[in-house]
Motif scaffolding. Sequence first.
Motif, PDB file in Angstrom:
ATOM      1  N   LEU A  45       0.821  -1.203   0.000  1.00 52.27           N
ATOM      2  CA  LEU A  45       0.000   0.000   0.000  1.00 52.27           C
ATOM      3  C   LEU A  45       0.855   1.252   0.000  1.00 52.27           C
ATOM      4  CD1 LEU A  45      -2.782  -1.109   2.529  1.00 52.27           C
ATOM      5  CD2 LEU A  45      -2.921  -1.001   0.032  1.00 52.27           C
ATOM      6  N   LEU A  46       1.965   1.231   0.732  1.00 53.32           N
ATOM      7  CA  LEU A  46       2.881   2.377   0.725  1.00 53.32           C
ATOM      8  C   LEU A  46       3.464   2.589  -0.670  1.00 53.32           C
ATOM      9  CD1 LEU A  46       4.589   4.575   2.101  1.00 53.32           C
ATOM     10  CD2 LEU A  46       6.251   2.784   2.704  1.00 53.32           C
ATOM     11  N   GLY A  47       3.901   1.503  -1.308  1.00 57.09           N
ATOM     12  CA  GLY A  47       4.438   1.611  -2.661  1.00 57.09           C
ATOM     13  C   GLY A  47       3.406   2.127  -3.642  1.00 57.09           C
ATOM     14  N   ALA A  48       2.168   1.651  -3.526  1.00 57.45           N
ATOM     15  CA  ALA A  48       1.111   2.107  -4.429  1.00 57.45           C
ATOM     16  C   ALA A  48       0.837   3.591  -4.249  1.00 57.45           C
ATOM     17  CB  ALA A  48      -0.162   1.294  -4.189  1.00 57.45           C
ATOM     18  N   ALA A  49       0.818   4.062  -2.996  1.00 54.71           N
ATOM     19  CA  ALA A  49       0.578   5.482  -2.728  1.00 54.71           C
ATOM     20  C   ALA A  49       1.691   6.345  -3.318  1.00 54.71           C
ATOM     21  CB  ALA A  49       0.454   5.714  -1.224  1.00 54.71           C
ATOM     22  N   MET A  50       2.950   5.929  -3.143  1.00 54.41           N
ATOM     23  CA  MET A  50       4.071   6.695  -3.698  1.00 54.41           C
ATOM     24  C   MET A  50       4.041   6.684  -5.222  1.00 54.41           C
ATOM     25  SD  MET A  50       7.204   5.554  -1.163  1.00 54.41           S
ATOM     26  CE  MET A  50       8.365   6.642  -1.999  1.00 54.41           C
ATOM     27  N   PHE A  51       3.708   5.540  -5.806  1.00 51.71           N
ATOM     28  CA  PHE A  51       3.676   5.438  -7.265  1.00 51.71           C
ATOM     29  C   PHE A  51       2.594   6.347  -7.847  1.00 51.71           C
ATOM     30  CE2 PHE A  51       2.524   3.579 -11.335  1.00 51.71           C
ATOM     31  CZ  PHE A  51       3.758   3.303 -11.897  1.00 51.71           C
ATOM     32  N   VAL A  52       1.409   6.318  -7.271  1.00 50.19           N
ATOM     33  CA  VAL A  52       0.315   7.162  -7.758  1.00 50.19           C
ATOM     34  C   VAL A  52       0.683   8.640  -7.627  1.00 50.19           C
ATOM     35  CG1 VAL A  52      -2.065   7.869  -7.328  1.00 50.19           C
ATOM     36  CG2 VAL A  52      -1.470   5.455  -7.322  1.00 50.19           C
ATOM     37  N   ALA A  53       1.271   9.026  -6.506  1.00 51.27           N
ATOM     38  CA  ALA A  53       1.666  10.421  -6.318  1.00 51.27           C
ATOM     39  C   ALA A  53       2.688  10.847  -7.378  1.00 51.27           C
ATOM     40  CB  ALA A  53       2.245  10.614  -4.911  1.00 51.27           C
ATOM     41  N   GLY A  54       3.670   9.989  -7.651  1.00 52.36           N
ATOM     42  CA  GLY A  54       4.671  10.317  -8.662  1.00 52.36           C
ATOM     43  C   GLY A  54       4.081  10.439 -10.047  1.00 52.36           C
ATOM     44  N   ILE A  55       3.185   9.528 -10.416  1.00 55.16           N
ATOM     45  CA  ILE A  55       2.560   9.567 -11.741  1.00 55.16           C
ATOM     46  C   ILE A  55       1.722  10.828 -11.903  1.00 55.16           C
ATOM     47  CG2 ILE A  55       0.832   8.460 -13.217  1.00 55.16           C
ATOM     48  CD1 ILE A  55       3.532   7.118 -13.320  1.00 55.16           C
ATOM     49  N   ILE A  56       0.994  11.208 -10.851  1.00 52.08           N
ATOM     50  CA  ILE A  56       0.181  12.432 -10.920  1.00 52.08           C
ATOM     51  C   ILE A  56       1.072  13.653 -11.155  1.00 52.08           C
ATOM     52  CG2 ILE A  56      -1.274  13.983  -9.557  1.00 52.08           C
ATOM     53  CD1 ILE A  56      -2.525  11.518  -8.272  1.00 52.08           C
ATOM     54  N   LEU A  57       2.196  13.718 -10.459  1.00 55.79           N
ATOM     55  CA  LEU A  57       3.114  14.836 -10.644  1.00 55.79           C
ATOM     56  C   LEU A  57       3.687  14.860 -12.063  1.00 55.79           C
ATOM     57  CD1 LEU A  57       5.066  14.777  -7.240  1.00 55.79           C
ATOM     58  CD2 LEU A  57       3.305  16.399  -7.974  1.00 55.79           C
ATOM     59  N   VAL A  58       4.016  13.691 -12.609  1.00 55.82           N
ATOM     60  CA  VAL A  58       4.551  13.618 -13.977  1.00 55.82           C
ATOM     61  C   VAL A  58       3.504  14.080 -14.989  1.00 55.82           C
ATOM     62  CG1 VAL A  58       5.315  12.030 -15.784  1.00 55.82           C
ATOM     63  CG2 VAL A  58       6.244  11.816 -13.473  1.00 55.82           C
ATOM     64  N   ILE A  59       2.263  13.634 -14.819  1.00 55.29           N
ATOM     65  CA  ILE A  59       1.196  14.021 -15.755  1.00 55.29           C
ATOM     66  C   ILE A  59       0.929  15.519 -15.686  1.00 55.29           C
ATOM     67  CG2 ILE A  59      -1.269  13.770 -16.255  1.00 55.29           C
ATOM     68  CD1 ILE A  59      -1.038  10.848 -15.404  1.00 55.29           C
ATOM     69  N   LEU A  60       0.882  16.085 -14.474  1.00 54.48           N
ATOM     70  CA  LEU A  60       0.649  17.521 -14.329  1.00 54.48           C
ATOM     71  C   LEU A  60       1.761  18.332 -14.979  1.00 54.48           C
ATOM     72  CD1 LEU A  60      -0.673  17.715 -10.646  1.00 54.48           C
ATOM     73  CD2 LEU A  60      -2.002  17.861 -12.765  1.00 54.48           C
ATOM     74  N   ALA A  61       3.001  17.847 -14.839  1.00 53.37           N
ATOM     75  CA  ALA A  61       4.121  18.542 -15.470  1.00 53.37           C
ATOM     76  C   ALA A  61       4.071  18.420 -16.992  1.00 53.37           C
ATOM     77  CB  ALA A  61       5.451  17.989 -14.940  1.00 53.37           C
ATOM     78  N   ALA A  62       3.691  17.248 -17.498  1.00 59.59           N
ATOM     79  CA  ALA A  62       3.599  17.042 -18.937  1.00 59.59           C
ATOM     80  C   ALA A  62       2.532  17.925 -19.572  1.00 59.59           C
ATOM     81  CB  ALA A  62       3.311  15.574 -19.246  1.00 59.59           C
ATOM     82  N   LEU A  63       1.475  18.216 -18.810  1.00 60.49           N
ATOM     83  CA  LEU A  63       0.403  19.091 -19.309  1.00 60.49           C
ATOM     84  C   LEU A  63       0.702  20.571 -19.076  1.00 60.49           C
ATOM     85  CD1 LEU A  63      -2.706  17.035 -18.082  1.00 60.49           C
ATOM     86  CD2 LEU A  63      -1.820  17.211 -20.419  1.00 60.49           C
ATOM     87  N   ASP A  64       1.912  20.875 -18.544  1.00 60.64           N
ATOM     88  CA  ASP A  64       2.320  22.250 -18.247  1.00 60.64           C
ATOM     89  C   ASP A  64       1.424  22.915 -17.209  1.00 60.64           C
ATOM     90  OD1 ASP A  64       4.517  22.255 -19.966  1.00 60.64           O
ATOM     91  OD2 ASP A  64       3.290  22.827 -21.698  1.00 60.64           O
ATOM     92  N   TRP A  65       0.829  22.117 -16.327  1.00 62.51           N
ATOM     93  CA  TRP A  65       0.010  22.671 -15.260  1.00 62.51           C
ATOM     94  C   TRP A  65       0.848  22.964 -14.015  1.00 62.51           C
ATOM     95  CZ3 TRP A  65      -4.846  18.965 -15.637  1.00 62.51           C
ATOM     96  CH2 TRP A  65      -5.507  19.245 -16.848  1.00 62.51           C
ATOM     97  N   MET A  66       2.095  22.498 -14.012  1.00 60.89           N
ATOM     98  CA  MET A  66       3.019  22.795 -12.931  1.00 60.89           C
ATOM     99  C   MET A  66       4.431  22.537 -13.430  1.00 60.89           C
ATOM    100  SD  MET A  66       2.685  19.469 -10.399  1.00 60.89           S
ATOM    101  CE  MET A  66       4.124  19.999  -9.467  1.00 60.89           C
ATOM    102  N   ALA A  67       5.413  23.106 -12.737  1.00 56.79           N
ATOM    103  CA  ALA A  67       6.805  22.911 -13.131  1.00 56.79           C
ATOM    104  C   ALA A  67       7.246  21.490 -12.793  1.00 56.79           C
ATOM    105  CB  ALA A  67       7.695  23.917 -12.407  1.00 56.79           C
ATOM    106  N   PRO A  68       8.107  20.882 -13.637  1.00 52.06           N
ATOM    107  CA  PRO A  68       8.601  19.534 -13.344  1.00 52.06           C
ATOM    108  C   PRO A  68       9.342  19.505 -12.011  1.00 52.06           C
ATOM    109  CG  PRO A  68       9.101  20.159 -15.615  1.00 52.06           C
ATOM    110  CD  PRO A  68       8.615  21.403 -14.923  1.00 52.06           C
ATOM    111  N   LEU A  69       9.096  18.480 -11.221  1.00 48.77           N
ATOM    112  CA  LEU A  69       9.738  18.323  -9.926  1.00 48.77           C
ATOM    113  C   LEU A  69      10.620  17.080  -9.931  1.00 48.77           C
ATOM    114  CD1 LEU A  69       6.726  19.090  -7.528  1.00 48.77           C
ATOM    115  CD2 LEU A  69       8.577  20.630  -8.191  1.00 48.77           C
TER     116      LEU A  69
END
Length: 495
Positions: free
Chosen positions: A435-459
């Motif tokens: 469950l910890l791994g799944a939570a971290m993975f989902v958080a990372g993917i969301i950040l990547v998608i937001l950055a790819a859509l230019d909705w936030m700076a890449p982190l």
Amino acid sequence: MSHQSLSLATLAQPRSLMLLCLGFASGLPLALTSGTLQAWMTVANVDLKTIGFFSLVGQAYVFKFLWAPVMDRYTPPLLGRRRGWLVITQLLLIVGLVIMGTRDPSADLVWLAALAVWVAFCSASQDIVFDAYKTDLLSAQERGTGAAVSVLGYRIAMLVSGGLALWLADRLLGWQATYWLMAGLMLIGVLAAIIAPEPENAVPVPRNLEQAIIAPLRDFFGRDNAWLILMLIILYKLGDAFALSLSTTFLIREVGFAAGEVGVVNKTLGLLATIIGTLLGGLLMVRMSLFRALMVFGLLQAASNAGYWVLAITDKNIVTMGTAIFMENLCGGMGTAAFVALLMTLCNKSFSATQFALLSALAAIGRVYVGPVAGWFVELHGWAWFYLFSVIAALPGLVVLQLCKRTLSYTQQTDSFLRRGHFSAAYRWNLRLLLLGAAMFVAGIILVILAALDWMAPLPVASFFWESGAVLMSLSILIGCGCDYLSMARSRRML
């Protein structure tokens, strides 16, 4: 009534036509965000790495279990819990596909990616409800043929939105109008959902979200060999996922066929092979145990991938391409029918929506994540070695299947589940790691998608989250499989 006559009677029932139509609506959007979109971008001269990266828009198929409890808990005001959600998701899909048809890959790549993510999300949501619907509807004796009918509709839809769409886009309508036509075909599913009855044995709505989320997980992970079953689901279709991940680009760019030629062969030989494979698979499963069907059909799936390897090492030949596509669809249809029956068998009807969503999401891991790996592998080693590797990649799943033989046989014969009896503390901590791994993975993917859509700076932390999450999830599954194996060994010593 004999098993065979029962199977044929199931195929002839009016509700089989509804399952066929709902399966068609379930399968139609998939190619439109994968193979057909891949072909559109190939024709628009998008580079290979970007095309491979676009396979990540299918994240929704992997993580659909996260919102499945919501769709199990809440009932729409019209048509009931299952059919109401079916109609809602289908209408949203129609809107998404119509808007996709207004975009151009060469000029609107970012917007096209966002729309593809939306369509994949709505498609995954439709799958959640349809999977729960057929699990509630079909009895244990009807699972083989019922799965074959729904898979047949699914595979026909993939050919329509894949092979036929390629031919239409290349010869008649162009890409944008083709997507609008596919949106119109989704109305078949809307009509079927409105006409279809709610399952009589549908379980009561969970009283709260906690009950809808925790109880299905506690039930599944309390079973004997639960982690090995998870590994089986991930690996069983992995060879097929590799072989098909870049098949359209391979046939068009490497072998040299026109998009229309690929579409015509898929539409004729592919459709014929799909019909034969799914129906033959469903009928054979009446005479075979679930374990034996999975093993035989799995071996055939692996062998069928060799057809693409032959295409990679021989000269361009339409007959060779037709043979490869025919065999892949034939064996893939048989294997998928058995695999869907497996998922239905593993679901406790008290939690059918959430458990089927979890299991089918795991099955989508190979299809979604092999895209970037496949593009990298082809650039390093070439197409011939890539398709040879796809044959080898199918074998580990069959090894895990052999380990799960006792568990599957017991479940099929008794329609109940063996409970785990050893290493309770280790399993409990390992589930927390997952469950910890799944939570971290989902958080990372969301950040990547937001950055790819230019909705936030890449982190920089985004890659750390999803990579670490993937490592933790993989580690937890391996640890769980090890505990299952040790538990089996201890049980045998105690007998």
